[in-house]
Design a protein around this motif. Structure first.
Motif, PDB file in Angstrom:
ATOM      1  N   PRO A 157     -12.614   4.146  -0.654  1.00 29.74           N
ATOM      2  CA  PRO A 157     -12.287   3.333   0.523  1.00 29.74           C
ATOM      3  C   PRO A 157     -13.463   2.459   0.961  1.00 29.74           C
ATOM      4  O   PRO A 157     -14.618   2.842   0.796  1.00 29.74           O
ATOM      5  N   HIS A 200      -8.192  10.101   7.455  1.00 30.27           N
ATOM      6  CA  HIS A 200      -7.149   9.079   7.442  1.00 30.27           C
ATOM      7  C   HIS A 200      -7.498   7.980   6.451  1.00 30.27           C
ATOM      8  O   HIS A 200      -8.591   7.439   6.460  1.00 30.27           O
ATOM      9  N   PHE A 201      -6.542   7.646   5.601  1.00 29.88           N
ATOM     10  CA  PHE A 201      -6.738   6.719   4.503  1.00 29.88           C
ATOM     11  C   PHE A 201      -5.948   5.455   4.758  1.00 29.88           C
ATOM     12  O   PHE A 201      -4.719   5.482   4.855  1.00 29.88           O
ATOM     13  N   ARG A 202      -6.627   4.341   4.893  1.00 38.29           N
ATOM     14  CA  ARG A 202      -5.964   3.058   5.091  1.00 38.29           C
ATOM     15  C   ARG A 202      -5.779   2.412   3.728  1.00 38.29           C
ATOM     16  O   ARG A 202      -6.740   2.088   3.033  1.00 38.29           O
ATOM     17  N   GLU A 203      -4.550   2.270   3.291  1.00 37.41           N
ATOM     18  CA  GLU A 203      -4.238   1.811   1.938  1.00 37.41           C
ATOM     19  C   GLU A 203      -4.840   0.445   1.616  1.00 37.41           C
ATOM     20  O   GLU A 203      -5.242   0.196   0.486  1.00 37.41           O
ATOM     21  N   SER A 219      -2.068   8.824   5.128  1.00 35.09           N
ATOM     22  CA  SER A 219      -2.158   7.565   4.385  1.00 35.09           C
ATOM     23  C   SER A 219      -1.339   6.526   5.142  1.00 35.09           C
ATOM     24  O   SER A 219      -0.170   6.747   5.448  1.00 35.09           O
ATOM     25  N   SER A 268     -10.736   3.028   6.242  1.00 35.77           N
ATOM     26  CA  SER A 268     -10.456   4.456   6.140  1.00 35.77           C
ATOM     27  C   SER A 268     -11.498   5.188   6.965  1.00 35.77           C
ATOM     28  O   SER A 268     -12.656   4.789   7.016  1.00 35.77           O
TER      29      SER A 268
END
Length: 93
Positions: free
Chosen positions: A87, A75-78, A8, A71
């Protein structure tokens, strides 16, 4: 890397990670001491080179993650989260 460039991520932490890695790398090059002799095989020199490589690779990962705003995979892009929690995805055009 684990705390700021893990699964994250967000732009603020990625920028901090890049700055921290740069500072660590500068300190490493300034303070590194490699025991041994220049006249023989020196495994300590090889280890120091690997540390330098890992610092460079870590910075590259963080810069790449900062540039990738959506995202992707695990992998997670906030910043890319929609209201429903899903996402955002880039459309393929």
């Amino acid at each position: 890397m684990w705390d700021k460039c893990g699964m994250s991520r967000n732009a603020t932490d990625l920028k901090l990670a890049i700055a921290e890695i740069k500072a660590i790398r500068e300190e490493f090059y300034k303070e590194v001491k490699v025991p041994g002799s220049a006249n023989e095989m020196n495994p300590e020199l090889e280890k120091a080179g690997r540390v330098a490589d890992f610092l460079e690779l870590g910075e590259l990962f963080a810069k790449d993650a900062l540039m990738r705003e959506e995202s992707c995979g695990g992998h997670f892009r906030e910043e890319s989260v929609e209201i429903d929690g899903e996402p955002k995805r880039r459309s393929k055009t």
